[in-house]
Every structure is written in structure tokens, then in C-alpha cells.
Design an enzyme around this catalytic site. Structure first.
Site, PDB file in Angstrom:
ATOM      1  N   ASP A  55     -19.340  95.268  12.940  1.00 53.91           N
ATOM      2  CA  ASP A  55     -17.969  95.934  12.304  1.00 53.91           C
ATOM      3  C   ASP A  55     -17.254  96.742  13.192  1.00 53.91           C
ATOM      4  O   ASP A  55     -17.931  97.531  13.858  1.00 53.91           O
ATOM      5  CB  ASP A  55     -18.178  96.026  10.902  1.00 53.91           C
ATOM      6  N   GLU A  56     -15.979  96.595  12.796  1.00 57.15           N
ATOM      7  CA  GLU A  56     -15.010  97.713  13.731  1.00 57.15           C
ATOM      8  C   GLU A  56     -15.057  98.008  14.940  1.00 57.15           C
ATOM      9  O   GLU A  56     -15.615  99.225  15.234  1.00 57.15           O
ATOM     10  CB  GLU A  56     -15.273  99.091  12.528  1.00 57.15           C
ATOM     11  N   VAL A  57     -15.087  97.000  15.623  1.00 54.69           N
ATOM     12  CA  VAL A  57     -15.566  97.182  17.321  1.00 54.69           C
ATOM     13  C   VAL A  57     -14.117  97.264  17.837  1.00 54.69           C
ATOM     14  O   VAL A  57     -13.503  96.250  17.989  1.00 54.69           O
ATOM     15  CB  VAL A  57     -16.446  95.919  17.614  1.00 54.69           C
ATOM     16  N   HIS A  70     -20.115 101.952  16.105  1.00 56.45           N
ATOM     17  CA  HIS A  70     -21.049 102.532  15.246  1.00 56.45           C
ATOM     18  C   HIS A  70     -22.407 102.777  15.902  1.00 56.45           C
ATOM     19  O   HIS A  70     -23.480 103.034  15.108  1.00 56.45           O
ATOM     20  CB  HIS A  70     -21.298 101.974  13.937  1.00 56.45           C
TER      21      HIS A  70
END
Lengths: 529, 529
Positions: free
Chosen positions: A322-324, A269
Site C-alpha cells: 500500500d501507499e507506494v 513502509h
């Protein structure tokens, strides 16, 4: 024995409170519902010269937080109608002359965990009659003023503001110390007036943390003096926040009792960071996650957090995590080489990144909030000063607090406001302590947060997507568990009343009937929609 | 010969104006586009003590309309960012010290047809440098201040407001004298703060008539002192406007150069009147149209218009007259009897009703606006002081002005904002003078109005349903025909810029891409959506 007596007393008090509610809760239009309320059936008329009295309080209000809060109180109770009644025919004994506010703490630093309690009483008689508000801190007093504002009604015959159902005795304090709302200024820029309007309405519902998801992959709107090219990642020259703008947001929020939690979401992100500093990208073809192998990456994080520490004074900073998707690292030659040199696989490198960012934040005096993937992947490695931010679904808080870490609940199925199909009763019924019965573990759930992600939210639709659903969460987070409705149908009328009150104050809160930000389906009264 | 010379001069001026536009029109971000604009390429910095100077003007501003307008100017140009620049390093010669406003007329009565023109010039040099604004009336000056506000830009480096592209020379006046927006507070109540926000944004776009469709079949929210039971037809006790509230709306609008046109829609669209006075209904089974046979009906209309005349000072009152289904009259015994006695068929009774209501309005000094059905059915019988309000479709204005009556254009296929599938380019391209070439007849089209009907509009969605589409109509109604874009694609960027400006001022204007009040589809810049 002492303990037993105390418990009996508490139980007695508890039953008394329940008894009070058994009478009143369904016809009181206060949102969120206070801890304990008793009231009568008389009416007072708010004097034309309704005043703030602070006699006997040692709190100096040097920064005029209380004075401004009182001035806003007058504004909101008079927003919807012209108050121009003739007061000469009222007897002094039915005129409410003002509110007497006593604050015990001299300290008006806003911080996580401060005392937000207040006691508000409005007698039915006196000569002259004053409401009485007591609080440990000025921020508790602000909550009391919000409650007071909801007891005020415009009388169309006398064109005077009335306080109904006096005498009032309200004792109140929040159930959770962290009651948040996330806004996202990366997917769409939100101009300052929009953010300020959100803050205003947060104060109406006693939410106390504005989680500012400032930057993300799509844009980097914030000025970072240490690395001034970062905001080259802004959408346009005007869709940016100068540091002074951010400071203004913090100050505006703080004066209303609301903390600002700043976030940088690393290492994923963060694509927009590379617009100004392309070396933060592993390569042109691999623009995220941030380059774990590059010392410059951590220098930039250090610079950002250094700049943050000058204006974001909240105890916590949010570091995302998050969401790596690390697959890109492994196929970028120089990163791959670095991984090999340090004998790290991708997953370990992700952990290395998060923990190193945590250390930088700690060095600036922050405690850390991270999204739950960090806990799910290497929870035992996280700093003990980490608060784990749940979002993927239910059941996470249980595991987090069992591991002795603190948790904030934002499970996406219930508390993501961009999920338009989530209706207010679902938001309301989302209980942060589900399946957590151990009192020590319960304490580790410091609260929760509704999230207004910005993919389809700009200045045109932020208010009605947030409200009234965020208000449903606000009551869940504020009111004692036993005061919460077990069936949301019991409180539809009260929430409808509150959403109409928001409209009367100029807030574009949407109808209750239907999904998020629904337009009214048919003509009709605000109170029925 | 004199005439020819004058024409040549006019033609010359016209070509000169065209020439100016040929250079500038596509990169000027002013909305609505002024009559004539020339500008340069220099920059001035707005002084910290930017002041209103009124030397040499005889207008006393006793009611502080100008002063407040200037104060709002400062507010809007500083709304989006913290302006805290260090001015010490600026040379005096590049600092804009203030705006010098000269107003010629001492009269600040707002009324239909007043002079709204202004001239605004901002020199590139001077010692000190002042902008210069000249207007016949204070309301023209307010328009000039709106234009000025759009020339201001925040500089993120200096954190100072700049005026770009100086020197400016702007000469401006509206094409049409009636530029309206309808709001409907019967289908949904709109709290005062919502109406005020609509008025604020109307001023930004130089609209000048708020058509207040106050009451309709669904609810009667307004206090009528002469017949106090009328607002028994309100949705609820709090969804009402006291007369003082209505007066506040009028005053708030007037101080921003906006007239308020009040409407009662008779004899149809009036069912709610009977809640308080059931004898206004022909019978319980026939609750509309209003009972044409009952003298009381006209007494009530007289009472309403008498009360109106005390606060609604606009030259016109709107008497509705649309969608009258008279079939109910014929089957209600006492009405049927009355029709027979007076030898009227239903259609004649409708005409009788409308004309009698017109006479009452005339007796209070009003001229009348009626919806087009009155014209379509008995146009030659209408008072010559009638303005016919087109709504059913195109082609009506032609017939109205051919009949020598005045007309306002609101054809529903283009200018009904509740038609969400009508996009801004369609709104923009709706030309009130279509097929009207005779200059005398053109003059009879006094303007147009976009209509925000309230069936699915409440406080939660009024702003983004109105804006930016109403702004498209506002330019059509303000700017000279030759300055209007012939292809809306030419001005997408300028309108996008204006909608982002609205957002920056706290107005929830929706994205341009898509139908009315669409949410943004994807992340992205405001300027591209």
C-alpha cells in the site's frame, strides 16, 4: 425435488431458529451471539470439583490445548470473586459436575478454514449433571468453552458459580472464516505481555486471526536470522523481538485458536530496513520505497520469508503493497537507469516489485494477502492465490470478488480502530457483504479485520482503544446475518454487559458511550456507560 | 563528645553515600532510588536453575510469602522475552546461581511501621556465585527482590537474563513509613482483577498502603454482614464485593507487603447508605449528611467497624469527615429539634458526629485517619490517635504537626491523580516536609498518598491514570531526601526507563510527555515518550 425438500427443511430450520431468537435474543448475554440458542429458566450450581470429562473422544489432547482451555475457563469464571461456597447443602441433582467434551478430529493443526463449529448443551437434570460439548476440532471446543464461560454467574449469597437459564442448547459456527485484528509493533513496540493480553481478549470474542504488522518505516523490531542487521532498525536494544519471542506469540495464539498473520509491507513502509542495510535504500536522500533495481532487495525479502516460514505457519503471509510513492525511484540515477534498461515506468516497476515478492512468498508455500492498491493498480496480474485486503473505503470488495479474487474487508472509515471518532455502532453496522448478492461471490469475501494502527498506541492504551469496538466487529464476523441487530440500539445492553465482563476479567475495555477509548464521563454503573 | 563523634561518623557516612551517588545516580535505572548504592561494571548470567536459598535464616516462611515473592521475581524478569539460552558454554564463575535470603524476624505480621529495610549485595565472583539479601522482615526482603528484579536485563544474543554492573552493594530503607495510593470503588466499581493489578504495580514502586475508599454517596459496593441491606446501595447486583472478596484483597496485598486502609467517609459522602436503610437519611429531601440525631446511625457505623475489624487488620481506619454540608440538618424538623434539645449548632453537631465515630473506631482497636476538615474545624478536640489527612492544599501539614498530631500529605494540587493536568514533575517535586524543619515535627509527617478518585476512572483507564505519576510520588516517599532529584529533568530518563519496564511487565503505564494518561503523540521509542 430432493433439493426442494432440502430447502424446505432448511427454511423450516431457519424459521425455527428465528422463532427461538424471537423469544430470547434480547435478553441473552452472550457475545458474539451464536447461530442458534434455546434455553430454559432453571439454575445449576457449578460443583466445587467441576471437571473436564473426555470419555468417548478419540482426540488425545497430547499438546493439552483442551486441558489448558478448560483451566482458563475455571480461571475466568472465578476471576471476579472468591468462590468458597459450602456445597454440602446442595442436592446432587442441581450440581453441575463438569463438562463432557467430545472432539471428533484427531488433528489439532490450526489453519485457515478449519471447522470451528460446536454444539453445547446443558441439561437441567441428570444424575450426575454434565454439560455436553461436541466439536469437530479442539478449536471449535475452545469456542464452546468461551460460550460456556459467559453463561456462568457468581451468586453472592451462596458464593458459588451458577449457570442460569438451563437447559441450554446452542449450535454455533462462524459466518466468516477470517476474523482478524491488526496490531502494529513498528510505530510503537508492544511488549510480549501486552500482545498476549490482546490474544486473550480476542479469544473471548472468537476472533481468530492476529494480523501482526511487525515492521514498518518507523522501526524494525524483529530478529531475522538470515539478515541479522535488519533489527538495527529497532527503536532501542530492548524494543525488539527475538525469533523465539515471535514463536512464543504464535504458540500462545495457536493454543487459543488464533492464527498469526505476519506482514512485511513492501516496497513502501520499509524505510527502517535500511538502518542495517543501507543499500536497500535507493539513496540516502531516497530511503523508500525499497530499491527495486537492487537484487539484494529481493534476497532480503527471500531471507525474511524463509525465516518467517519456520515459525509463521498460517497459510497466508501479508506482503503489504500500500501507499507506494514511487516518485523517488525516478530521480535516483541508478534506479532510473535500471528502469530505462528494463523499459519500465515507475508504475510498472511497482507492479514488478509486488509480483516478484508474491513469487517468493509462493515459493515458501504461502498464499498472499496484499493491500488493495495492488488490486486497484494491476488486479489482473496478481497471483490467483492473492487475497485483497480492502482498506481505503467501501465498494472495493464488490470489485475484488467480481474479479474472482478473495477479499478481506477493513474499510478505514469503519474498521480502523485508531479512528477514535468511529463509535461502536458504526463498527457494528459495517457489513462485509454490502452489495454482494451472488453466493459464489459472497464466498470470496473470506472475512474482515479491525485495524489497531500504532501511531498513538503503545502499551498504555492498546486495550481500551481495541475494546469494546473490536467486539462489535467480532459479532458481525461471527454471527449469522439474520441474528445481527438491524439497529444497534437493540444490543447496547448486551454489549455493555460484555464490556463489563471484560473488565471483570481484567481487560481494560472502555465505556460504550462516546468515541473510542473514552473515559467514563461521570460516576455510574459499568452497565450504563 | 560521644555525640560529636557519632555525628562525625554519620557525616562521614553521609559524605560517603553522596560520593557514591555522585558517581552513579544518573545512570542507574532503579526506581525508587535506594538509600545507598555502589556498583561495578561486570556482568553475571542468571542460571537456568536460579534458586532461592534460605540457609541460616530462622524465618520459617510458613505462609510462603517469601517463596511466592521469589516466584514472582522469576516471572517478572522473564515476562518480556523467551529465556531459553544454552547455558553449557558459560563458566560457573559467571553464573548467578541464586539469591541467598536471610530474614531476622520470625514475625510476618504486616503492620504500620514495621522494618522495611534490606541490604542487597551481588558479588562479581564466587564459586558458586549467589546474591545476598538481608532483611529484618520478610517485607523488607520483598523490597530487596523488587530492587533485584530491576538489575536484570535480557540478552538477545544469549537469550539469558543478565545482571549488569556487578558487584552491587545496596543498603536501603524507606524515608516515610506511610506510602499510599487511594482507589475509589464508589464512583466506579473496580473488579477484583483490576485492584490486584494495582497492588502488583504498587509493589514494583515500594508503595505500602492501598487506601481503599470503598463507599461514597454514589454507591455502596461492599457487603456488611451486620447490616446486609447496606449494599442495596451498589450500582448493580454484580458490582459488589462480598466480605470474602475484601478479605482476598487484604490477603493479596499483605502478601506483597501492602497494607489496606479501609475508609468510610462520614457523615457526608454517605448518601448511598440510605438506599438500604432510609432512616439513615434525615429525610427523603435531605439524604446527607447521615442523620446525626438518630442512634441507629451510630449503630450502623459500629456494625461496619465491627465487621471491618475482622478483615482489615491495618492499625488505621479512615473515617473521612470531609466536605460536610450540614445545612440540610437545620431544615429537617426532627434533626433541628434534636439540635435544639442538645444545644448544638450545626457545626458542633458535625464535631459531635466525627468524635463519636472516632470513639467507635477506637473501641475496635483502630487508630483513626480523618480528612483535614476535621482538624481545620476542631483539631484540638480530635483523639490524639488521629492522623490528619491533608488534601485541600499546601501548608496544612505544618499546622497539624505543630499541633502535635500526625499527618499524611495528599494536597490535591499535586497528588490527586484525577487532576490530569498535573504532570509527573509536579507530582515528583511535592515535598511532604515543606517548611517543616523541627525533627520532632518532621517525624509526625508519617508519609503521603496519591489519590486516584474514581469519577472518571473505571477498569478501562485506572492503570494509565495512576502510572507513571504515582511512581514519581513513590520515589519522593521512599528515597532519602538527598538522593531526590532537585530538578526533575535529571531523572526523566530513569523514570522513562521505569515506565517502559512497567509496560514490559504488562502494566499500562502512560507516556511521560504530557498530562496524565496521555496517549503517545507520535510513533517512537517508549524511552523517549
Amino acid at each position: 425435488m430432493v433439493k426442494l425438500v432440502a430447502q424446505s427443511l432448511l427454511l423450516g430450520l431457519y424459521l425455527q431458529v428465528l422463532a427461538v431468537f424471537a423469544v430470547d435474543v434480547h435478553r441473552l448475554n452472550i457475545w458474539p451471539m451464536p447461530q442458534s440458542v434455546s434455553n430454559g429458566h432453571q439454575i445449576l450450581h457449578m460443583s466445587k470439583d467441576f471437571e473436564l470429562m473426555t470419555q468417548g473422544t478419540k482426540y488425545p489432547d497430547a499438546s493439552e490445548i483442551l486441558k489448558d482451555g478448560f483451566s482458563r475457563l475455571l480461571d475466568v469464571v472465578q476471576a471476579a470473586h472468591v468462590v468458597d461456597g459450602n456445597f454440602s447443602h446442595f442436592d446432587q441433582s442441581v450440581l453441575l459436575q463438569g463438562i463432557h467434551v467430545v472432539i471428533f478430529s484427531l488433528n489439532d493443526e490450526l489453519q485457515y478454514g478449519i471447522d470451528e463449529s460446536y454444539k453445547l448443551s446443558i441439561p437441567a437434570a441428570g444424575n450426575p449433571v454434565y454439560a455436553h460439548l461436541e466439536a469437530q476440532t479442539v478449536y471449535g471446543a475452545l469456542h464452546g468453552l468461551q460460550t460456556f464461560s459467559q453463561l456462568c454467574h457468581f451468586n453472592f449469597t451462596t458464593t458459588v458459580i451458577e449457570v442460569h437459564q438451563v437447559p441450554w442448547n446452542i449450535i454455533d459456527q462462524p459466518r466468516f472464516s477470517y476474523r482478524g485484528l491488526l496490531i502494529d509493533t513498528s510505530r510503537h513496540y508492544q511488549p510480549l505481555p501486552m500482545i498476549k493480553k490482546v490474544i486473550d481478549s480476542m479469544a473471548y470474542t472468537k476472533l481468530n486471526v492476529l494480523h501482526w504488522h511487525i515492521v514498518d518505516s518507523q522501526s524494525f523490531p524483529l530478529e531475522i536470522p538470515s539478515y541479522p542487521k535488519l533489527w538495527f532498525g529497532a527503536y532501542s536494544i530492548s524494543e525488539r523481538y527475538a525469533m523465539a519471542d515471535a514463536a512464543e506469540i504464535v504458540s500462545y495464539a495457536q493454543r487459543r485458536g488464533i492464527n498469526v498473520l505476519a506482514e512485511i509491507d513492501v516496497p513502501g513502509h520499509a524505510l527502517s530496513w535500511g538502518t542495517g542495510y543501507p543499500s536497500l535504500w535507493p539513496s540516502k536522500d531516497c530511503q523508500q520505497p525499497l530499491d527495486v533495481s537492487n537484487e539484494f532487495t529481493f534476497k532480503v525479502i527471500d531471507g525474511i520469508l524463509s525465516d518467517f516460514s519456520k515459525i509463521f505457519k498460517f497459510k497466508f503471509v501479508h506482503l503489504g503493497g500500500d501507499e507506494v510513492d514511487t516518485s523517488c525511484w525516478a530521480i535516483t540515477p541508478h534506479v532510473k537507469k535500471w528502469l530505462q534498461k528494463h523499459a519500465l515506468n515507475e508504475s510498472e516497476a511497482y507492479q514488478y516489485f509486488v509480483l516478484r515478492a508474491q513469487k517468493i512468498a509462493l515459493s515458501y508455500g504461502y498464499e498472499i494477502i496484499n493491500w488493495e492498491e495492488t488490486f486497484n493498480n494491476f488486479g489482473d496480474k496478481l497471483s490467483r492465490k492473492t487475497v485483497v485486503h480492502n482498506w481505503l473505503g467501501g465498494g472495493v470488495a464488490e470489485r475484488v470478488v467480481a474479479a474472482g479474487l478473495r477479499c478481506i474487508v477493513s474499510n478505514q472509515d469503519k474498521w480502523y480502530l485508531d479512528h477514535l471518532d468511529t463509535t461502536w455502532p458504526e463498527v457494528y453496522m459495517n457489513e462485509p457483504l454490502t452489495n454482494i448478492t451472488n453466493p459464489k461471490q459472497q464466498e470470496l469475501v473470506i472475512g474482515g479485520e479491525v485495524c489497531m494502527w500504532g501511531e498513538q498506541i503503545d502499551g498504555s492504551d492498546i486495550e481500551q482503544t481495541i475494546w469494546p469496538r473490536a467486539a462489535a466487529a467480532a459479532e458481525r464476523l461471527w454471527s449469522p446475518y439474520d441474528n445481527l441487530a438491524k439497529d444497534p440500539r437493540q444490543i447496547t445492553g448486551r454489549l455493555a454487559h460484555f464490556r463489563c465482563l471484560l473488565n471483570q476479567r481484567g481487560v481494560a475495555a472502555a465505556p460504550l458511550a462516546g468515541p473510542g477509548r473514552v473515559a467514563p464521563q461521570d460516576p455510574g454503573s459499568c452497565y450504563m456507560q
